[in-house]
Design an enzyme around this catalytic site. Structure first.
Site, short mmCIF file in Angstrom:
data_model
loop_
_atom_site.label_atom_id
_atom_site.label_comp_id
_atom_site.label_asym_id
_atom_site.label_seq_id
_atom_site.Cartn_x
_atom_site.Cartn_y
_atom_site.Cartn_z
N ASP A 70 -5.08 -36.69 49.72
CA ASP A 70 -3.71 -37.12 49.48
C ASP A 70 -3.12 -37.41 50.85
O ASP A 70 -3.32 -36.63 51.80
CB ASP A 70 -2.88 -36.08 48.73
CG ASP A 70 -1.61 -36.71 48.14
OD1 ASP A 70 -1.69 -37.85 47.66
OD2 ASP A 70 -0.56 -36.06 48.16
N GLY A 154 -1.21 -50.55 52.54
CA GLY A 154 -0.09 -49.65 52.42
C GLY A 154 0.94 -49.88 53.51
O GLY A 154 1.40 -51.00 53.74
#
Length: 204
Positions: A70, A154
């Site tokens: 994550d 991203g």
């Protein structure tokens, strides 16, 4: 070679992990390879909690040694946001260009010295038995004045590494793998994987 499930649906992350782990004695499997189609809800409030949730869920579902991460962007002036909500910042359907605009709106009126930020990544490796270990990688930087670069994905176009004078979207994938938060965490995960039989037995 022992199978290792790389538990991500993000093809960019999968490519990065495959590049960094290419010479390890593991057969690297994607979720498609393992024919796993489950959705693990990221209910944790930290990157570590979410990476552990995912790694353990996929390890148990697939019966395989599994690796999950994550990661995200933390902006100091926004109290660490978007943080664990990086992939959902502003709403699930919002594009990254729209997220960039939202971030610039939040930073408007602040001096550039206050635009400090970091990328953080936590990787967890887990056995179906529940044994697991986590490692972390961090790269410090600032938000760029405008998006720059075509590489990466991203938030890479707005994350500037001051000592390079470039965003992480302006450097090569190979260079990024050496310095990035995910690259750092992955190299620490390599150390775990190289010694995993001993580590896993000590955790049981």
């Amino acid at each position: 070679m022992r199978p290792l499930l790389i538990a991500t649906a993000n093809p960019h992350k999968l490519d990065e992990f495959r590049a960094i782990f290419s010479d390890l004695p593991y057969q690297l499997l994607s979720l498609n390879d393992a024919q796993l189609d489950i959705n693990v809800e990221e209910t944790g409030t930290t990157f570590q909690e979410n990476s552990q949730l995912k790694a353990l869920a996929y390890a148990r579902a697939g019966g395989l040694l599994s690796l999950a991460d994550d990661s995200g962007l933390e902006i100091d002036a926004l109290g660490g946001a978007p943080g664990v909500y990086s992939a959902r910042f502003g709403g699930e359907s919002m594009s990254y260009n729209e997220r960039f605009h939202l971030i610039y709106e939040h930073l408007r009126g602040l001096s550039l010295e206050q635009w400090t930020a970091r990328f953080r990544c936590v990787i967890t490796i887990a056995e179906p038995s529940g044994c697991h270990r986590s490692v972390e990688g961090i790269i410090e930087g600032v938000i760029s004045e405008a998006p720059r670069g075509e590489n990466g994905f991203g938030y890479d176009p707005i994350f500037l590494v001051p000592e390079l004078g470039k965003t992480t979207a302006e450097i090569s994938p190979e260079h990024k793998n050496r310095i990035s938060h995910r690259g750092q965490a992955a190299r620490r995960a390599r150390v775990l994987l190289e010694d995993w039989p001993r580590l896993s037995s000590s955790l049981e």
